[in-house]
Design a protein around this motif. Sequence first.
Motif, PDB file in Angstrom:
ATOM      1  N   ALA A   1       0.845  -1.209   0.000  1.00  0.00           N
ATOM      2  CA  ALA A   1       0.000   0.000   0.000  1.00  0.00           C
ATOM      3  C   ALA A   1       0.873   1.250   0.000  1.00  0.00           C
ATOM      4  CB  ALA A   1      -0.920  -0.009   1.215  1.00  0.00           C
ATOM      5  N   GLY A   2       1.962   1.225   0.789  1.00  0.00           N
ATOM      6  CA  GLY A   2       2.868   2.382   0.849  1.00  0.00           C
ATOM      7  C   GLY A   2       3.503   2.654  -0.516  1.00  0.00           C
TER       8      GLY A   2
ATOM      9  N   ILE B   1      -2.572   8.465   8.221  1.00  0.00           N
ATOM     10  CA  ILE B   1      -3.204   7.525   7.298  1.00  0.00           C
ATOM     11  C   ILE B   1      -3.901   8.296   6.169  1.00  0.00           C
ATOM     12  CG2 ILE B   1      -4.877   5.642   7.087  1.00  0.00           C
ATOM     13  CD1 ILE B   1      -2.473   4.940   8.869  1.00  0.00           C
ATOM     14  N   VAL B   2      -3.620   7.890   4.957  1.00  0.00           N
ATOM     15  CA  VAL B   2      -4.246   8.501   3.783  1.00  0.00           C
ATOM     16  C   VAL B   2      -5.722   8.076   3.748  1.00  0.00           C
ATOM     17  CG1 VAL B   2      -4.190   8.521   1.235  1.00  0.00           C
ATOM     18  CG2 VAL B   2      -2.035   8.460   2.535  1.00  0.00           C
TER      19      VAL B   2
ATOM     20  N   ARG C   1      -4.291  -0.334   7.598  1.00  0.00           N
ATOM     21  CA  ARG C   1      -3.657   0.366   8.712  1.00  0.00           C
ATOM     22  C   ARG C   1      -4.695   1.017   9.626  1.00  0.00           C
ATOM     23  NH1 ARG C   1       1.588   0.322   6.420  1.00  0.00           N
ATOM     24  NH2 ARG C   1       2.738   2.106   7.225  1.00  0.00           N
TER      25      ARG C   1
ATOM     26  N   CYS D   1       0.450  13.337   4.185  1.00  0.00           N
ATOM     27  CA  CYS D   1       0.130  12.236   5.114  1.00  0.00           C
ATOM     28  C   CYS D   1       1.382  11.412   5.404  1.00  0.00           C
ATOM     29  CB  CYS D   1      -0.955  11.321   4.517  1.00  0.00           C
ATOM     30  SG  CYS D   1      -2.590  12.036   4.551  1.00  0.00           S
ATOM     31  N   ILE D   2       2.114  11.062   4.366  1.00  0.00           N
ATOM     32  CA  ILE D   2       3.290  10.202   4.553  1.00  0.00           C
ATOM     33  C   ILE D   2       4.318  10.887   5.451  1.00  0.00           C
ATOM     34  CG2 ILE D   2       5.294   9.210   3.360  1.00  0.00           C
ATOM     35  CD1 ILE D   2       3.432   8.253   1.172  1.00  0.00           C
TER      36      ILE D   2
ATOM     37  N   THR E   1      -6.534   4.735  -1.046  1.00  0.00           N
ATOM     38  CA  THR E   1      -5.741   3.510  -0.918  1.00  0.00           C
ATOM     39  C   THR E   1      -6.507   2.285  -1.422  1.00  0.00           C
ATOM     40  OG1 THR E   1      -4.915   4.586   1.082  1.00  0.00           O
ATOM     41  CG2 THR E   1      -4.177   2.352   0.675  1.00  0.00           C
TER      42      THR E   1
ATOM     43  N   GLY F   1       1.250  -3.779   4.415  1.00  0.00           N
ATOM     44  CA  GLY F   1       1.045  -2.472   5.053  1.00  0.00           C
ATOM     45  C   GLY F   1      -0.404  -2.021   4.973  1.00  0.00           C
TER      46      GLY F   1
ATOM     47  N   ASP G   1       9.956   9.783   5.083  1.00  0.00           N
ATOM     48  CA  ASP G   1       9.496   9.484   6.440  1.00  0.00           C
ATOM     49  C   ASP G   1      10.458   8.594   7.228  1.00  0.00           C
ATOM     50  OD1 ASP G   1       9.058   7.291   4.838  1.00  0.00           O
ATOM     51  OD2 ASP G   1       7.021   6.902   5.569  1.00  0.00           O
TER      52      ASP G   1
ATOM     53  N   ARG H   1       4.984   7.854  13.141  1.00  0.00           N
ATOM     54  CA  ARG H   1       4.506   6.587  12.552  1.00  0.00           C
ATOM     55  C   ARG H   1       4.256   5.551  13.649  1.00  0.00           C
ATOM     56  NH1 ARG H   1       9.194   5.665   8.355  1.00  0.00           N
ATOM     57  NH2 ARG H   1       8.028   3.855   7.609  1.00  0.00           N
TER      58      ARG H   1
ATOM     59  N   GLN I   1     -10.342   1.159   6.641  1.00  0.00           N
ATOM     60  CA  GLN I   1      -9.731   0.555   5.446  1.00  0.00           C
ATOM     61  C   GLN I   1     -10.066  -0.935   5.393  1.00  0.00           C
ATOM     62  OE1 GLN I   1      -5.458   1.186   5.664  1.00  0.00           O
ATOM     63  NE2 GLN I   1      -5.601   3.260   4.837  1.00  0.00           N
TER      64      GLN I   1
ATOM     65  N   ARG J   1       3.077   5.974  -2.803  1.00  0.00           N
ATOM     66  CA  ARG J   1       4.228   6.785  -3.253  1.00  0.00           C
ATOM     67  C   ARG J   1       4.201   6.946  -4.774  1.00  0.00           C
ATOM     68  NH1 ARG J   1       6.508   4.681   1.541  1.00  0.00           N
ATOM     69  NH2 ARG J   1       6.698   2.609   0.627  1.00  0.00           N
TER      70      ARG J   1
ATOM     71  N   ARG K   1      13.534   7.908   1.517  1.00  0.00           N
ATOM     72  CA  ARG K   1      12.137   8.122   1.918  1.00  0.00           C
ATOM     73  C   ARG K   1      12.016   9.316   2.846  1.00  0.00           C
ATOM     74  NH1 ARG K   1       8.817   2.627   3.215  1.00  0.00           N
ATOM     75  NH2 ARG K   1       7.740   4.150   4.519  1.00  0.00           N
TER      76      ARG K   1
HETATM   77  O1  C5P Z   1       3.912   0.836   4.611  1.00  0.00           O
HETATM   78  P1  C5P Z   1       4.776   2.065   4.498  1.00  0.00           P
HETATM   79  O2  C5P Z   1       5.667   2.237   5.690  1.00  0.00           O
HETATM   80  O3  C5P Z   1       5.505   2.124   3.212  1.00  0.00           O
HETATM   81  O4  C5P Z   1       3.749   3.293   4.509  1.00  0.00           O
HETATM   82  C1  C5P Z   1       4.224   4.605   4.404  1.00  0.00           C
HETATM   83  C2  C5P Z   1       3.106   5.587   4.684  1.00  0.00           C
HETATM   84  O5  C5P Z   1       2.056   5.458   3.734  1.00  0.00           O
HETATM   85  C3  C5P Z   1       2.456   5.430   6.014  1.00  0.00           C
HETATM   86  O6  C5P Z   1       3.183   5.979   7.067  1.00  0.00           O
HETATM   87  C4  C5P Z   1       1.148   6.176   5.767  1.00  0.00           C
HETATM   88  O7  C5P Z   1       1.364   7.566   5.764  1.00  0.00           O
HETATM   89  C5  C5P Z   1       0.818   5.759   4.343  1.00  0.00           C
HETATM   90  N1  C5P Z   1      -0.037   4.562   4.337  1.00  0.00           N
HETATM   91  C6  C5P Z   1      -1.398   4.685   4.576  1.00  0.00           C
HETATM   92  N2  C5P Z   1      -2.212   3.604   4.580  1.00  0.00           N
HETATM   93  C7  C5P Z   1      -1.704   2.376   4.376  1.00  0.00           C
HETATM   94  C8  C5P Z   1      -0.333   2.218   4.141  1.00  0.00           C
HETATM   95  C9  C5P Z   1       0.481   3.335   4.140  1.00  0.00           C
HETATM   96  O8  C5P Z   1      -1.875   5.800   4.780  1.00  0.00           O
HETATM   97  N3  C5P Z   1      -2.517   1.335   4.396  1.00  0.00           N
END
Ligand code: C5P
Length: 321
Positions: free
Chosen positions: A159-160, A187-188, A220, A181-182, A193, A217, A263, A272, A224, A164, A261
């Motif tokens: 999902a991440g 959370i987006v 979250r 958000c990232i 997503t 991922g 983040d 996070r 979702q 991206r 990245r």
């Molecule tokens: O999984 P990953 O660490 O790559 O996710 C990076 C960011 O993407 C998360 O910190 C969040 O901001 C966003 N994300 C999200 N919902 C998800 C997965 C990731 O909002 N299900």
Amino acid sequence: MAATASGRQAWRQLLRNTPRGPAPKQQQYRSAFSRQISSTTTQASSRRAVPQSQSPSAFLRQQPLAQRSYSSGSQGKNTPPRSNSNQVKFWPFLIVIALGSGGYMLLVNRRKEMPPTTTTPAFSPTDVTVLFVLGGPGAGKGTQCARLVRDYHFTHLSAGDLLRAEQDRPGSQYGQLIRDCIKDGAIVPLEVTVALLENAMRDAITSSGTKKFLIDGFPRKMDQALKFEEVVCPAKLVLFYDCPEAEMEKRLLERGKTSGRADDNADSIRKRFRTFIETSMPVVDHYEKEDRVVKVDSTSTPDEVYAATQEKLKKALGDKL
Ligand code: C5P
Ligand code: MG
């Protein structure tokens, strides 16, 4: 005494609005209201008669409450006879009740005819195997997924990574939202997503005929999870990598040296972690209650974690692995 009795009879007649015969001579009535309305002939039949021998107030005190009349200063001359207004009319209430009941029945019947509002998921779980892969940031989800893809021909959708890619896609209306958000570890919104995942699954099924997905991922957040299972596909289980925060932080800071990245820095990492504990762990708890979680300790080396993953997944999935 006789005068009083026949006076009452005349009074009742007035209440019933029946024509009154000429009053017997010996009955000398004076109206309690005659002084007020003496000039209004139409009101004559509604006057309340009081025997001469009694004062109006004494007479009124003797009457049953329902027969008493109270006049305010503003009433008088053209006030319609009291006897008419005492007759409660029921038909307007009956009409209102009948109309209300009719309307209600119409609504009930129409609802029965409407199709059920449940949504059918885009992909059937008997046809498509979905495993959610969860764990804190830096728990090793991506590393383990790569091995499962190699050995069991899963299609890996992070999902991440999808977010991206959407963030960097020229002309994306969600680019800035995802970026913000990232960076904040937030959370987006689920619509973005879930749509990205559904599109990616459809593309993969069409292009390679794959039927096995590792959704990394995700979910979250509870919304979702519920939305995805409702509109895309119910998941077989959740593969949850459990790792202490100190170990995850060490890995992320190391990865940050080369990942590029936005983040993977101390400030975002802290946010996070908080999001993971507050928002994502309830998702794991939810699936745990449903007995759909395969939990693997991911503190040790990638090989050791993978061995544990294989063993537990074989037990849980059998020939679906
Ligand atoms: O999984 P990953 O660490 O790559 O996710 C990076 C960011 O993407 C998360 O910190 C969040 O901001 C966003 N994300 C999200 N919902 C998800 C997965 C990731 O909002 N299900
Ligand atoms: Mg990842």
